[in-house]
Write a protein that holds these residues in place. Structure first.
Motif, short mmCIF file in Angstrom:
data_model
loop_
_atom_site.label_atom_id
_atom_site.label_comp_id
_atom_site.label_asym_id
_atom_site.label_seq_id
_atom_site.Cartn_x
_atom_site.Cartn_y
_atom_site.Cartn_z
N THR A 92 4.92 -12.44 -3.25
CA THR A 92 3.52 -12.23 -3.51
C THR A 92 2.92 -13.55 -3.96
O THR A 92 3.58 -14.36 -4.59
CB THR A 92 3.29 -11.15 -4.58
OG1 THR A 92 1.89 -10.96 -4.78
CG2 THR A 92 3.93 -11.52 -5.90
N THR A 97 -2.33 -9.34 -4.46
CA THR A 97 -1.74 -8.82 -3.22
C THR A 97 -0.41 -8.14 -3.46
O THR A 97 0.40 -8.60 -4.26
CB THR A 97 -1.53 -9.96 -2.21
OG1 THR A 97 -0.79 -11.00 -2.84
CG2 THR A 97 -2.84 -10.49 -1.70
N PRO A 98 -0.16 -7.05 -2.75
CA PRO A 98 1.14 -6.37 -2.86
C PRO A 98 2.24 -7.23 -2.24
O PRO A 98 1.98 -8.19 -1.53
CB PRO A 98 0.96 -5.08 -2.06
CG PRO A 98 -0.49 -4.96 -1.81
CD PRO A 98 -1.06 -6.33 -1.85
N LEU A 99 3.47 -6.83 -2.50
CA LEU A 99 4.62 -7.53 -1.94
C LEU A 99 4.59 -7.50 -0.41
O LEU A 99 4.28 -6.47 0.20
CB LEU A 99 5.92 -6.90 -2.42
CG LEU A 99 6.29 -7.11 -3.87
CD1 LEU A 99 7.56 -6.33 -4.20
CD2 LEU A 99 6.50 -8.60 -4.15
N VAL A 100 4.96 -8.63 0.16
CA VAL A 100 5.14 -8.73 1.61
C VAL A 100 6.63 -8.93 1.85
O VAL A 100 7.23 -9.85 1.29
CB VAL A 100 4.33 -9.90 2.19
CG1 VAL A 100 4.59 -10.03 3.69
CG2 VAL A 100 2.84 -9.69 1.93
N TYR B 33 1.71 2.43 -4.10
CA TYR B 33 1.60 1.84 -2.77
C TYR B 33 2.15 2.79 -1.72
O TYR B 33 3.02 3.61 -2.00
CB TYR B 33 2.43 0.54 -2.68
CG TYR B 33 2.26 -0.41 -3.82
CD1 TYR B 33 3.00 -0.27 -5.00
CD2 TYR B 33 1.37 -1.48 -3.74
CE1 TYR B 33 2.85 -1.15 -6.05
CE2 TYR B 33 1.23 -2.37 -4.80
CZ TYR B 33 1.97 -2.20 -5.95
OH TYR B 33 1.82 -3.07 -6.99
N TYR B 35 3.98 2.13 2.04
CA TYR B 35 4.53 1.20 3.02
C TYR B 35 5.02 2.00 4.22
O TYR B 35 5.49 3.13 4.08
CB TYR B 35 5.73 0.42 2.44
CG TYR B 35 5.36 -0.75 1.58
CD1 TYR B 35 5.08 -0.57 0.22
CD2 TYR B 35 5.32 -2.04 2.09
CE1 TYR B 35 4.75 -1.65 -0.58
CE2 TYR B 35 5.00 -3.13 1.29
CZ TYR B 35 4.71 -2.93 -0.04
OH TYR B 35 4.39 -4.00 -0.84
N TYR B 103 9.09 -3.29 -7.91
CA TYR B 103 8.60 -2.00 -7.47
C TYR B 103 9.71 -0.97 -7.56
O TYR B 103 10.88 -1.28 -7.34
CB TYR B 103 8.15 -2.06 -6.01
CG TYR B 103 6.88 -2.83 -5.74
CD1 TYR B 103 6.30 -3.68 -6.67
CD2 TYR B 103 6.25 -2.71 -4.50
CE1 TYR B 103 5.15 -4.38 -6.38
CE2 TYR B 103 5.10 -3.41 -4.20
CZ TYR B 103 4.55 -4.24 -5.15
OH TYR B 103 3.40 -4.94 -4.86
#
Lengths: 111, 114
Positions: A92, A97-100, B33, B35, B103
């Motif tokens: 990140t 921003t969320p994790l990529v 979230y 995904y 997470y």
């Protein structure tokens, strides 16, 4: 868009050996994280390393981060059959921003 | 005492149907979230909610609509399902907004559209 790219895509080793997986990324980051995913399961957080850190340990795991090369490595020492899983790096930036996630490395540890 | 729970675990449905996936977390996290993981294991962020408010909405067809009745729940409703929607959908939560903390993921919902 995909940020991390793990290498190798697949790795097969004998129990007791060490496993090293690499992750390269493209843009500046706030932190980099590694996750494990067993077949048919959700992802499990392993370790987080911040951009101002160079190395971190957790049990048999050792993570390094080289921000000048935009790369990280995950070392699993004395591997066990139970370590068989896919391993993902995720990054990140310092924004909201969320994790990529990268595409992952599939590790097989043979007993 | 499951931290992030998703239901159902498996979902098989026909094209054109509407379906929902539910997610609940009991960790007290503020951010949740969704995904999507495709057949090649690539994980792509779809939505991010902080304390019931939508933060991130990536390029996702508007057939997908998330709903967060409270900060412990984030449900995903999908209208007019298409074959390409077949994937594993993961819900996750974190303590701190964005990626500054690890997470916690649910075990996933495998959606198959036939």
């Amino acid at each position: 868009s995909q940020q991390g790219e793990e290498d190798p895509q697949a790795l097969s080793i004998q129990e007791g050996e060490n496993a090293t997986m690499n992750c390269s990324y493209k843009t500046s980051i706030n932190n980099l994280q590694w996750y494990r995913q067993n077949s048919g399961r959700g992802l499990v957080h392993l370790i987080l390393i911040r951009s101002n850190e160079r190395e971190k340990h957790s049990g048999r795991l050792r993570v390094t981060l080289d921000t000048s090369k935009k790369s990280s490595s995950l070392l699993i020492t004395a591997s066990r059959a139970a370590d068989t899983a896919s391993y993902f790096c995720a990054t990140t930036d310092s924004g909201n921003t969320p994790l990529v996630f990268g595409k992952g490395t599939r590790l097989s540890v043979i007993a | 005492d499951t931290a992030v729970s998703q239901t159902p675990k498996y979902l098989v449905t026909q094209m054109g149907n509407d379906k929902s996936i539910k997610c609940e977390q009991n960790l007290g996290h503020d951010t949740m979230y969704w995904y999507k993981q495709d057949s090649k294991k690539f994980l792509k962020i779809m939505f991010s909610y902080n304390n019931k408010e939508l933060i991130i909405n990536e390029t996702v067809p508007n057939r997908f609509s998330p709903k967060s009745p409270d900060k412990a729940h984030l449900n995903l409703h999908i209208n007019s399902l298409e074959l390409g929607d077949s994937a594993v959908y993961f819900c996750a939560s974190s303590q701190v907004k964005s990626g500054n903390a690890g997470y916690t993921f649910g075990s996933g919902t495998r959606l198959t559209v036939v």
